[in-house]
Each structure stands twice: as structure tokens, then as C-alpha cells.
Design an enzyme around this catalytic site. Sequence first.
Site, PDB file in Angstrom:
ATOM      1  N   HIS A 290       8.524  -5.820  -7.960  1.00 31.70           N
ATOM      2  CA  HIS A 290       8.290  -5.929  -6.514  1.00 31.70           C
ATOM      3  C   HIS A 290       9.560  -6.205  -5.714  1.00 31.70           C
ATOM      4  O   HIS A 290       9.549  -6.042  -4.489  1.00 31.70           O
ATOM      5  CB  HIS A 290       7.308  -7.074  -6.229  1.00 31.70           C
ATOM      6  CG  HIS A 290       5.901  -6.706  -6.507  1.00 31.70           C
ATOM      7  ND1 HIS A 290       4.952  -7.630  -6.879  1.00 31.70           N
ATOM      8  CD2 HIS A 290       5.268  -5.517  -6.472  1.00 31.70           C
ATOM      9  CE1 HIS A 290       3.798  -7.004  -7.069  1.00 31.70           C
ATOM     10  NE2 HIS A 290       3.967  -5.728  -6.826  1.00 31.70           N
ATOM     11  N   LYS A 292      12.664  -6.357  -3.571  1.00 32.09           N
ATOM     12  CA  LYS A 292      13.147  -5.402  -2.574  1.00 32.09           C
ATOM     13  C   LYS A 292      14.497  -5.899  -2.080  1.00 32.09           C
ATOM     14  O   LYS A 292      14.580  -6.847  -1.316  1.00 32.09           O
ATOM     15  CB  LYS A 292      12.145  -5.308  -1.431  1.00 32.09           C
ATOM     16  CG  LYS A 292      10.827  -4.683  -1.904  1.00 32.09           C
ATOM     17  CD  LYS A 292       9.688  -4.968  -0.993  1.00 32.09           C
ATOM     18  CE  LYS A 292       8.452  -4.195  -1.427  1.00 32.09           C
ATOM     19  NZ  LYS A 292       8.026  -4.447  -2.814  1.00 32.09           N
ATOM     20  N   HIS A 518       3.202  -6.801   5.990  1.00 28.98           N
ATOM     21  CA  HIS A 518       3.560  -6.552   4.597  1.00 28.98           C
ATOM     22  C   HIS A 518       4.630  -7.582   4.209  1.00 28.98           C
ATOM     23  O   HIS A 518       5.048  -7.696   3.080  1.00 28.98           O
ATOM     24  CB  HIS A 518       4.060  -5.117   4.416  1.00 28.98           C
ATOM     25  CG  HIS A 518       4.230  -4.713   2.978  1.00 28.98           C
ATOM     26  ND1 HIS A 518       5.445  -4.738   2.351  1.00 28.98           N
ATOM     27  CD2 HIS A 518       3.336  -4.312   2.058  1.00 28.98           C
ATOM     28  CE1 HIS A 518       5.280  -4.349   1.086  1.00 28.98           C
ATOM     29  NE2 HIS A 518       4.015  -4.089   0.880  1.00 28.98           N
ATOM     30  N   LYS A 520       5.859 -11.388   3.521  1.00 23.22           N
ATOM     31  CA  LYS A 520       5.262 -12.555   2.873  1.00 23.22           C
ATOM     32  C   LYS A 520       6.129 -13.749   3.243  1.00 23.22           C
ATOM     33  O   LYS A 520       7.348 -13.724   3.012  1.00 23.22           O
ATOM     34  CB  LYS A 520       5.247 -12.421   1.345  1.00 23.22           C
ATOM     35  CG  LYS A 520       4.374 -11.295   0.805  1.00 23.22           C
ATOM     36  CD  LYS A 520       5.097  -9.997   0.720  1.00 23.22           C
ATOM     37  CE  LYS A 520       4.247  -8.940   0.022  1.00 23.22           C
ATOM     38  NZ  LYS A 520       4.514  -7.581   0.555  1.00 23.22           N
TER      39      LYS A 520
HETATM   40  C1  JTA Z   1      -0.575  -0.994  -2.075  1.00 21.48           C
HETATM   41  C2  JTA Z   1       1.470  -2.114  -2.621  1.00 21.48           C
HETATM   42  C3  JTA Z   1       4.883  -3.811  -2.891  1.00 21.48           C
HETATM   43  C4  JTA Z   1       3.536  -3.265  -3.224  1.00 21.48           C
HETATM   44  C5  JTA Z   1       3.044  -3.363  -4.518  1.00 21.48           C
HETATM   45  C6  JTA Z   1       1.045  -2.277  -3.959  1.00 21.48           C
HETATM   46  C7  JTA Z   1      -0.229  -1.758  -4.326  1.00 21.48           C
HETATM   47  C8  JTA Z   1      -1.019  -1.125  -3.369  1.00 21.48           C
HETATM   48  C9  JTA Z   1       0.650  -1.475  -1.689  1.00 21.48           C
HETATM   49  C10 JTA Z   1       2.756  -2.635  -2.247  1.00 21.48           C
HETATM   50  N1  JTA Z   1       1.847  -2.904  -4.863  1.00 21.48           N
HETATM   51  N2  JTA Z   1      -0.735  -1.850  -5.651  1.00 21.48           N
HETATM   52  O1  JTA Z   1       5.579  -4.275  -3.790  1.00 21.48           O
HETATM   53  O2  JTA Z   1       5.307  -3.744  -1.754  1.00 21.48           O
HETATM   54  O3  JTA Z   1      -1.948  -1.575  -5.869  1.00 21.48           O
HETATM   55  O4  JTA Z   1      -0.027  -2.176  -6.594  1.00 21.48           O
HETATM   56  O5  JTA Z   1       3.188  -2.505  -0.985  1.00 21.48           O
END
Ligand code: JTA
Length: 631
Positions: A290, A292, A518, A520
Site C-alpha cells: 500500500h 505510496k 482516500h 487516512k
Molecule cells: C479499492 C483500493 C490503496 C488501495 C488498496 C484497494 C481495493 C479496492 C481501492 C485502494 N486496495 N482493494 O492502497 O490505495 O480491494 O484492495 O485504493
Amino acid sequence: MCSPLIIHSRMSQDSHHGKWTVSSSDEDDDLPLSGTTTSKPHQPAVSSPSYQPAASPTPTIPKIEAAPVEVKPEPANAPVSSLVIGSEARQSAAANQVNTVKYESSPSLAGKRKNEVSDGSGWALSDSEDDDGDVKGKSLGNSPKRAPPSPKTKKVKVENERPTSPYGRLYYIDEPEDFFESSIPPLNDPYRFYLNKVTGLDRKYNSGALHIRDILSPLFGTLKESAQFNYCFDIAWMVDQYPSEFRDRPVLIVHGDKREAKARLLQQAKPYPHVHFCQAKLDIAFGTHHTKMMLLWYEEGFRVVITTSNLIRADWYQKSQGMWMSPLFPRLPKGSSDDEGESPTFFKRDLLEYLAAYRAPELEEWIQRIREHDLSETKVYLVGSTPGRYVGPDMERWGHLRLRKLLYEHTEPISGEERWPVIGQFSSIGSLGVDQTKWLTGEFQRTMTTLGKSSIRSAPPLHLVYPSVEDVRTSLEGYPAGGSLPYSIQTAQKQLWLHSFFHRWKADATGRSHAMPHIKTYMRASPDFTQLAWFFVTSANLSKAAWGALEKNSTQVMVRSYELGVLYVPSAFNMKTFPVSGNPFPVSSSSGFTVPFDLPPTSYSPKDQPWIWNIPYNQGPDTHGNIWVPS
Ligand code: JTA
């Protein structure tokens, strides 16, 4: 795992209830996020919700400010327990498109698109109804079924028409004219915490905010090479964000994709020989990459950006995102020893330790470059997660135990701290157990309530901020915003106890009430919410996979995922607490901290429901006149 998918829509309005089947599994307790019932939860079945016009006519492009339509109560407790998915799909369809049609800069998004095409039907039709099923040259996901052509959806051809939006007509409105004007934000800002620009906001709310093109602009440095750590990539879009003069400079993509997803990612980069890859090890089930982060190596030095945004267009368009951008780190004088250039927050040591944890040869030259730079101006602490089972002193290297250690060492007890709430704000939620004591209050809250060496083990209020169905429905993106809020019904129905902690996404002070989060963030606020004892921005959602969970009678912590964030503590700024900046826009130069959402948080009312991405919402149309029907 994260291939750009195109959502298709259907014209038919058949009943959707018949499609639901019963869960085949209820044991997803180990699942980090969006627990699924598929047999291979780490490789979710890829399918997309149908996103289609609401059954009743609605005004074309309802206004955002006023609630567009009357809403019926949410499908209150529909037989939720008998419902099941199909869709664990990544919704964030990233489409590669040409920004040639210009958007008129205007105070409100609604109905302001230049070249607006009216279908004359009085419906707010989804653009996707006449989706040709593929966004030119870019769709790597399933080829969506084509809806039978309807005369109503026919569109007048405009010059340079962009691909049809899977998300409705506003999806491809152009960024306003000044959107890419590289506004150098107040770089003397002591916190260096920035929100992303949001298309459709009054420009005053984007002042001091940054788009990815701003970050990569030559104003920030003459780029030599970069590394992009992320979860989801649209390589063509990413390459296009670099200024043309830097566009062919080497880029290292650090990702967690395996097998087919990895093959698709590599395939995306075929046209770009300057794009290289580093696959992060993910040896524990259900772990994800995850983190970034951008590492930017310039003629003039080096910079680190830690963000919450994926490298896809949708993440930089109409969502609330945040980042920390480092100062420009100068190169150390030749002959300096590698341990010079450390900051009072040991950022250099901790960044190098984080990178070393990948044990990846591809990162070695980046590690060496960082060693050669002076990171001493850094005022934040790095808090990462890397997958593993840690014992002894290693338990405090990552995740919430790392945050706990930093709060223990670098914050101070506050009188009346038992009345200082903890606030957690996130965009997804993992399985947290059958009651709050299993992890949330037993383990996570203990970290979040640490204030110096205080022995007060009080339980101040815990406010969790997560969008409700209504928040998503009335958002700029409409229901498709819910594709990036992957809280699943399978997980939610096992932890109804959690929902009593929930508070709405409301962000009038930053203009972002309709830009779904989005970002956190986690923080400790004073009882009147005017001061912060600390602030943390991160990629980590509310999950054990991200933050770690104690095991073996608390002698071991297990972390599944890679995460990264930065912690602000007042002592690093010679302050006692951070004042919360009241109304930060247009950017104020006060010493106030911009909290991305309104304080105090607003509790869910009894009729509010948390957004769950894999159940249908067909009681009220969203801002694009559509409903949400997961397949
Ligand atoms: C939708 C996601 C992230 C991240 C990780 C996601 C999933 C669905 C958006 C997202 N996973 N998923 O790291 O930003 O089902 O894993 O934005």
C-alpha cells in the site's frame, strides 16, 4: 490486483435480488480488508458493479450543494446476511485520456462542463450507457459488455472527444484552466502537509493544494531519476504526468503485484523502456503493497513525497487525498560520512531502514543516493509497516507499536488527557474481530492513547470517520467513489459493534465534503477540537494487516502489508500542541494545522449506514443520476 477496470452499465432494470447467493465461507477473520468469501480472497474475482441510471427521472446533473433528491432510507437491514458479493473488484478505473477539452473555471462543478452534451431526455444519463466498452488503448481489465445502443444515449460528437466515462459525464470534465498552473504552494509552510487538488471545487479550496503535475514540475527540481512506490498504477497516465523534458528519465516502479496482475503491470509498461520494476516481497497471506511514496532525485538534490494517492487518474481527480512533501535535501559534501545528514527525528535512518526491509537489489542505488544526501531539515517521524512476524525489540519497528514508541518518547502527558479524543479517519476497514476488545480497544486504542510516559490508561472517546452511504451518493463522483471504499458486507456484518464509533465525512472547511476520502489520518484532539497533541497521515487503513496485530500472548506482532506515513509531534516544532486551523482556505500562513475534515466529527444518525461497496444502492440516484448494483 489493481488493473484499471472499466465499469459497465446495463440499461435493463431487472430485479437484482435474485442474483445474490449465500456466503460460502464465514471465516475471513484473517483478512486484512474487505473480507471476501471467494476461495482465493487474495485474488478476488474481478467483476464490476453495474452503475446505471436510476429508475426514476432525475434532474440532469443535480446540484451538489443542495441534496439532489429526496432519499429514501437505506435498504435498512435488508437480508444482509443472505447477501453476497461477487465483486471484490478494484473499481478505480483508470483511464488514459487526452485533456484537450477545456473546463471553464467555475465556482461549482454542477452543470459547468464546457461542451456539455444534452441528450434531451430529461434524464441524467450515465455516460457509460453508450460506453464502447473500452477506453482507448488502456483497458486491461475485463472487456465490459456493451449495452444495447439506445437513441437516448447518443451523443453529439465533439472535437477531441475523450473516451466515454465509466463514471458518468462529470468524470472527464477537464481540470480547470488554472489546475495545472504550477502553483508553488507555501513551501515555507512548516508542516509541509498538503491536500490534493480536487476538480470541481471553487478555486480557493485548491489554493495551497497540489496535483501530481505540480509535484513533478521543474519548479521543484531538475529530475534525473525517480522511484514510485504504490499499489495501483496506470503507467501511461503516470508517464504523462511527468513534464515532457523529464518524461524519459528512469522510473523505478515498486509494487506488490504477483502472477497475472504483475504480467499486466509489466505489459502496461511495454511502450516505456525507461520504466523499470521492483516487486516487493509479500510472503504473508493477504498482504498488500500500500505504500505510496515518490523518491525524486534531482540535479539539485533529492526529495521524498509520501502520499495517499494511487498512480491512477481517479485518485488525483475528485478524492480527498493528502501528502507530506519533504524539503529539497541537498547533497552532502563529497567525502562526508554516510551517517551525516540525519534529522532530529532520525528520518534518514528510518527511511533507509524501511527501504532495506524490501531486501531488493533494485533499491540499492536509491539507498546509496539517500546516504549521500542531507535530510537534516526533516521535522516528521517516519512510521512504516513491512510484512513479517516480529519479536523482541523488533516488535517496535513497524506498525502501531512503532507509533506507540514514538508517542511514548516524543509527546508529553496532558492534564485532562482522558478527555482528549482519538480520531481515526480512513477509506477501508478490515476484519477486527467479534468485539472491540479483540484489537480495536485492546490493542490499537492503547497505542493511540499513548501520550509520553504518562501512566494514565484512560479510554478517551474514539471517533472513527468513514463515509456513509449518503456521503458517497451525494459526492462529486457519485457511487463510483465507493469503488475506492472497499468495506465488504462480509466483514461489516461480523462487526456491527464497530459502527457505533462511526462519524460522517464532512469537510466544509477544506471544501472537500463531496470529495470522498482516500486519505487516512489519525490524531489526538483537545476536548474542544482546537488543538492536536499529534497528527499522522498514512496509507494505513483501519486493519490489522496494516497496523499489525499481537500474537502469542503479545510476545510477537504480525504485519501483513507495506504501509508508510509521517507523524507530526509538537516537540519537533518547538510547540506544546498544534493549533487546528479553523478555515484554512485560501491558505493561511498561520501556525494552524490543516485537518482535512471538519472538527468536531459528526456522529452517524440512526439512519446513516457506513458505505459498503458490494451491496446494491438503488433507493436513490447519485449525483450523476445513477444507482449502484454490484455484480
Ligand atoms: C479499492 C483500493 C490503496 C488501495 C488498496 C484497494 C481495493 C479496492 C481501492 C485502494 N486496495 N482493494 O492502497 O490505495 O480491494 O484492495 O485504493
